[in-house]
Design an enzyme around this catalytic site. Structure first.
Site, PDB file in Angstrom:
ATOM      1  N   ILE A 209      13.136   5.048   2.317  1.00 19.03           N
ATOM      2  CA  ILE A 209      11.757   4.630   2.594  1.00 19.03           C
ATOM      3  C   ILE A 209      11.279   3.556   1.616  1.00 19.03           C
ATOM      4  CG2 ILE A 209       9.377   5.426   2.899  1.00 19.03           C
ATOM      5  CD1 ILE A 209      11.177   6.733   4.918  1.00 19.03           C
TER       6      ILE A 209
ATOM      7  N   ARG B 212      -3.325  11.634 -10.484  1.00 15.24           N
ATOM      8  CA  ARG B 212      -3.716  11.022  -9.215  1.00 15.24           C
ATOM      9  C   ARG B 212      -3.502  11.961  -8.036  1.00 15.24           C
ATOM     10  NH1 ARG B 212      -1.462   5.312  -8.095  1.00 15.24           N
ATOM     11  NH2 ARG B 212      -2.775   5.836  -6.326  1.00 15.24           N
TER      12      ARG B 212
ATOM     13  N   ASP C   8       8.547  11.800  -0.813  1.00 14.98           N
ATOM     14  CA  ASP C   8       7.686  12.286  -1.896  1.00 14.98           C
ATOM     15  C   ASP C   8       8.245  13.526  -2.590  1.00 14.98           C
ATOM     16  OD1 ASP C   8       4.521  11.441  -0.247  1.00 14.98           O
ATOM     17  OD2 ASP C   8       6.065  10.212  -1.213  1.00 14.98           O
TER      18      ASP C   8
ATOM     19  N   ARG D  47      -3.641   2.159  -3.526  1.00 18.78           N
ATOM     20  CA  ARG D  47      -3.291   1.434  -2.303  1.00 18.78           C
ATOM     21  C   ARG D  47      -3.951   2.034  -1.079  1.00 18.78           C
ATOM     22  NH1 ARG D  47       0.609  -1.517  -2.019  1.00 18.78           N
ATOM     23  NH2 ARG D  47       0.763  -1.064   0.161  1.00 18.78           N
TER      24      ARG D  47
ATOM     25  N   LYS E 247      -3.690  15.706  -0.804  1.00 19.15           N
ATOM     26  CA  LYS E 247      -4.222  14.386  -1.169  1.00 19.15           C
ATOM     27  C   LYS E 247      -4.092  13.417   0.006  1.00 19.15           C
ATOM     28  CE  LYS E 247      -1.503  11.421  -3.417  1.00 19.15           C
ATOM     29  NZ  LYS E 247      -1.280  10.109  -2.808  1.00 19.15           N
ATOM     30  N   ASN E 248      -2.903  13.391   0.630  1.00 19.09           N
ATOM     31  CA  ASN E 248      -2.637  12.391   1.665  1.00 19.09           C
ATOM     32  C   ASN E 248      -3.272  12.714   3.007  1.00 19.09           C
ATOM     33  OD1 ASN E 248      -1.336  10.930  -0.243  1.00 19.09           O
ATOM     34  ND2 ASN E 248       0.732  11.503   0.413  1.00 19.09           N
TER      35      ASN E 248
ATOM     36  N   ARG F 173       5.719  -2.714  -0.708  1.00 21.72           N
ATOM     37  CA  ARG F 173       4.789  -2.014   0.190  1.00 21.72           C
ATOM     38  C   ARG F 173       3.836  -2.946   0.943  1.00 21.72           C
ATOM     39  NH1 ARG F 173       2.758   3.425  -2.706  1.00 21.72           N
ATOM     40  NH2 ARG F 173       2.361   3.990  -0.551  1.00 21.72           N
ATOM     41  N   PRO F 174       4.344  -3.822   1.787  1.00 18.54           N
ATOM     42  CA  PRO F 174       3.459  -4.696   2.565  1.00 18.54           C
ATOM     43  C   PRO F 174       2.634  -3.893   3.569  1.00 18.54           C
ATOM     44  CG  PRO F 174       5.725  -4.828   3.371  1.00 18.54           C
ATOM     45  CD  PRO F 174       5.757  -3.961   2.139  1.00 18.54           C
TER      46      PRO F 174
ATOM     47  N   ASP G 297       1.818  -5.374   6.681  1.00 22.36           N
ATOM     48  CA  ASP G 297       1.867  -6.249   7.868  1.00 22.36           C
ATOM     49  C   ASP G 297       1.672  -5.473   9.165  1.00 22.36           C
ATOM     50  OD1 ASP G 297       5.273  -6.066   8.707  1.00 22.36           O
ATOM     51  OD2 ASP G 297       4.412  -5.176   6.903  1.00 22.36           O
ATOM     52  N   GLN G 298       2.148  -4.235   9.221  1.00 21.94           N
ATOM     53  CA  GLN G 298       2.015  -3.461  10.465  1.00 21.94           C
ATOM     54  C   GLN G 298       0.557  -3.062  10.722  1.00 21.94           C
ATOM     55  OE1 GLN G 298       4.733  -3.012  12.563  1.00 21.94           O
ATOM     56  NE2 GLN G 298       5.618  -4.434  11.075  1.00 21.94           N
TER      57      GLN G 298
ATOM     58  N   CYS H 271       3.710  -1.891  -5.802  1.00 23.70           N
ATOM     59  CA  CYS H 271       3.524  -0.858  -6.825  1.00 23.70           C
ATOM     60  C   CYS H 271       4.887  -0.471  -7.367  1.00 23.70           C
ATOM     61  CB  CYS H 271       2.743   0.335  -6.286  1.00 23.70           C
ATOM     62  SG  CYS H 271       3.726   1.509  -5.365  1.00 23.70           S
TER      63      CYS H 271
HETATM   64  C1  EPZ Z   1       2.183   7.221   2.705  1.00 23.19           C
HETATM   65  O1  EPZ Z   1       2.201   5.911   2.150  1.00 23.19           O
HETATM   66  C2  EPZ Z   1       1.884   8.175   1.554  1.00 23.19           C
HETATM   67  N1  EPZ Z   1       0.596   7.833   0.980  1.00 23.19           N
HETATM   68  C3  EPZ Z   1       2.988   8.051   0.507  1.00 23.19           C
HETATM   69  O2  EPZ Z   1       2.751   9.019  -0.507  1.00 23.19           O
HETATM   70  C4  EPZ Z   1       4.327   8.361   1.143  1.00 23.19           C
HETATM   71  O3  EPZ Z   1       5.349   8.144   0.214  1.00 23.19           O
HETATM   72  C5  EPZ Z   1       4.553   7.440   2.356  1.00 23.19           C
HETATM   73  O4  EPZ Z   1       3.463   7.547   3.280  1.00 23.19           O
HETATM   74  C6  EPZ Z   1       5.831   7.784   3.104  1.00 23.19           C
HETATM   75  O5  EPZ Z   1       5.839   9.101   3.502  1.00 23.19           O
HETATM   76  C7  EPZ Z   1      -0.538   8.249   1.615  1.00 23.19           C
HETATM   77  O6  EPZ Z   1      -0.523   8.870   2.663  1.00 23.19           O
HETATM   78  C8  EPZ Z   1      -1.830   7.885   0.966  1.00 23.19           C
HETATM   79  P1  EPZ Z   1       4.324   3.905   4.799  1.00 23.19           P
HETATM   80  P2  EPZ Z   1       2.180   4.618   3.089  1.00 23.19           P
HETATM   81  O7  EPZ Z   1       3.375   2.883   5.324  1.00 23.19           O
HETATM   82  O8  EPZ Z   1       1.442   4.901   4.327  1.00 23.19           O
HETATM   83  C9  EPZ Z   1       6.970  -0.092   4.735  1.00 23.19           C
HETATM   84  C10 EPZ Z   1       2.533   9.866  -2.690  1.00 23.19           C
HETATM   85  O9  EPZ Z   1       3.420  10.036  -3.550  1.00 23.19           O
HETATM   86  N2  EPZ Z   1       5.812  -0.731   5.395  1.00 23.19           N
HETATM   87  O10 EPZ Z   1       4.685   5.019   5.684  1.00 23.19           O
HETATM   88  O11 EPZ Z   1       1.755   3.475   2.249  1.00 23.19           O
HETATM   89  C11 EPZ Z   1       6.659   0.386   3.310  1.00 23.19           C
HETATM   90  O12 EPZ Z   1       6.799  -0.642   2.380  1.00 23.19           O
HETATM   91  C12 EPZ Z   1       2.530   8.577  -1.860  1.00 23.19           C
HETATM   92  O13 EPZ Z   1       1.652  10.681  -2.431  1.00 23.19           O
HETATM   93  C13 EPZ Z   1       5.903  -2.039   5.801  1.00 23.19           C
HETATM   94  O14 EPZ Z   1       6.922  -2.699   5.598  1.00 23.19           O
HETATM   95  O15 EPZ Z   1       3.741   4.473   3.423  1.00 23.19           O
HETATM   96  C14 EPZ Z   1       7.655   1.519   3.140  1.00 23.19           C
HETATM   97  O16 EPZ Z   1       8.875   0.986   2.758  1.00 23.19           O
HETATM   98  C15 EPZ Z   1       3.473   7.552  -2.358  1.00 23.19           C
HETATM   99  N3  EPZ Z   1       4.832  -2.598   6.434  1.00 23.19           N
HETATM  100  C16 EPZ Z   1       7.739   2.112   4.541  1.00 23.19           C
HETATM  101  O17 EPZ Z   1       7.290   1.111   5.436  1.00 23.19           O
HETATM  102  C17 EPZ Z   1       3.678  -1.886   6.683  1.00 23.19           C
HETATM  103  O18 EPZ Z   1       2.726  -2.439   7.240  1.00 23.19           O
HETATM  104  C18 EPZ Z   1       6.907   3.370   4.755  1.00 23.19           C
HETATM  105  O19 EPZ Z   1       5.621   3.140   4.262  1.00 23.19           O
HETATM  106  C19 EPZ Z   1       3.609  -0.557   6.266  1.00 23.19           C
HETATM  107  C20 EPZ Z   1       4.692   0.019   5.632  1.00 23.19           C
END
Ligand code: EPZ
Length: 417
Positions: free
Chosen positions: A327, A397, A305, A93, A23-24, A122-123, A125-126, A117
């Protein structure tokens, strides 16, 4: 009445089951269709709710999408709109993955700001900071991100934390930027590498994907490609735990074992019997798992995950375990439901202390998010008696035909609507 799953537990699973595509990896790959006027052909797209949402979103932006079984053809000859509406973004998202490609190809994007969520605020900002570094003007208007750029310009981007979709968004944007971009502290997940493989097949010049430093030399346009998406390592991990937690003997095929090294290592610490071959993992469940401690971290660390699924296994261990989630802020939602099934789990902040019990009792439980729902299904498979898992729309999903796959291994599981 939303669908629910009824599970009669206590059956050791046996047999062979194949994993679907990831999926991802499928979601960013489909979004990459926005980067070119040429067609992209995907040979193995999983049939999941989130994929359907991405398809709907891309169609509102001008994509023509044809599905023939697992094969999907995407073509965005013209971008006809730049809005990713709240109705879609609020349900998924990952819709934010159209932001980078839209600004890069079309020069503007209006993407609803994804709220928080169940698992955390889950901001993004990056994502926005990186796009601004590439020269995009970014504003927030009425709950929408409004991004504009006549042409993005290569830049040096160091993200403050490792973000998977952030890295993917910036990689896609930089692929069409003028000049060279470097992303430092990049996510190293296999899904990021798979996206880079697709983009390079489309004519991009990306090096270093899979490492913490990715270099992208921008090109003026991208072309057609045919792509096979990597297997779903989280589905693979979930099915392996299903075999382990039921004391079964299951071969999970179509896996890339290197993608789940950290998961397999933890399962071995729990006394799970594993035979690893190039494209399959055979699992033989122990009489009773051993306790262990685990801390989630970005790839190649232990994936967040898989945290809920491992917690469920550790709930039956012969002793005390500690799970630390680094995370997401709120990813222990399954714990209270497992306690309803007789588990002894105490959570405090990012740590859960699990004192193993000899067995779970069947009970009605409620899913709260995708991976928590998978964990409850696993608990139901191991439990004595019947378990009813409600709100399984969370499961749909991200898992393709999970109950059919489990039934093929002998599980007593059925969906009720
Ligand atoms: C991806 O989400 C996956 N989703 C998630 O899988 C997975 O849990 C996550 O990566 C971590 O491995 C998809 O690929 C579609 P992150 P993502 O940005 O990209 C913080 C599932 O179950 N953060 O790596 O949204 C954030 O809040 C899903 O299949 C910021 O603060 O995750 C989190 O605490 C759930 N600012 C951490 O970083 C930002 O701009 C990692 O988030 C971006 C992220």
């Amino acid at each position: 009445m939303p669908a629910r799953l009824l599970i009669e537990g206590g059956v050791p699973l046996r047999g062979t089951v194949a994993v679907s595509a990831a999926k991802n990896a499928a979601l960013p790959a489909l979004a990459a269709g926005l980067l070119t006027a040429e067609p992209l052909a995907f040979l193995n797209v999983p049939d999941l709710q989130d994929v359907r949402t991405m398809v709907r979103l891309l169609e509102t932006l001008g994509a023509r999408i044809q599905r023939d079984g697992v094969r999907v053809r995407v073509q965005v000859a013209h971008v006809v709109g730049d809005v990713a509406p709240y109705e879609l973004v609020s349900t998924m998202r990952a819709s934010v993955l159209v932001l980078g490609p839209l600004v890069a190809r079309h020069g503007s994007a209006r993407v609803a700001l994804p709220g928080g969520c169940a698992i955390g605020p889950r901001p993004i900002d990056q994502h926005l900071k990186g796009l601004a570094r590439l020269g995009a003007e970014i504003a927030i208007e009425n709950g929408y991100i409004v991004a504009r750029a006549s042409r993005l310009k290569g830049a040096h981007i160091a993200t403050d934390l490792v973000t998977v979709t952030g890295t993917e968004n910036l990689m896609m944007a930089a692929a069409l930027a003028q000049g060279t971009t470097v992303i430092e502290n990049a996510a190293r997940e296999p899904e990021v590498s798979d996206l880079a493989r697709l983009l390079n097949a489309m004519g991009a010049r990306i090096q270093g994907a899979g490492t913490a430093r990715i270099e992208i030399e921008g090109v003026t346009e991208l072309g057609t490609a045919t792509h096979t998406i990597i297997p779903d390592r989280i589905e693979a991990g979930t099915l392996i735990v299903a075999g382990a937690i039921t004391g079964g003997d299951v071969a999970v095929t179509g896996v890339v074992p290197d993608h789940i090294t950290a998961v397999l290592a933890k399962l071995e610490e729990c006394g799970v019997g594993l035979e690893v071959a190039p494209d399959r993992v055979r699992v033989r469940g122990p009489e009773r798992p051993r306790p262990t401690d685990v801390t989630t971290s970005p790839y190649p660390g232990f994936p967040t995950d898989m945290q809920a699924q491992l917690m469920t296994l550790l709930g039956l261990a012969d002793g005390q375990s500690r799970v630390t989630e680094t995370i997401f802020e709120n990813r222990f939602m399954q714990a209270a439901e497992l306690v309803r099934m007789g588990a002894r789990i105490e959570t405090e902040g990012s740590t859960a202390i699990i004192r193993g019990v000899p067995f779970y009792q069947g009970a009605p439980v409620m899913a709260s998010d995708l991976r928590a729902s998978a964990a409850l299904v696993l608990a139901g498979l191991a439990a004595r008696g019947a378990t009813e898992v409600s709100r399984v729309y969370h499961l749909d999903r991200g898992y393709e035909r999970l109950e059919a796959k489990l039934r093929s291994l002998g599980a007593h599981i059925e969906r009720r609507t």
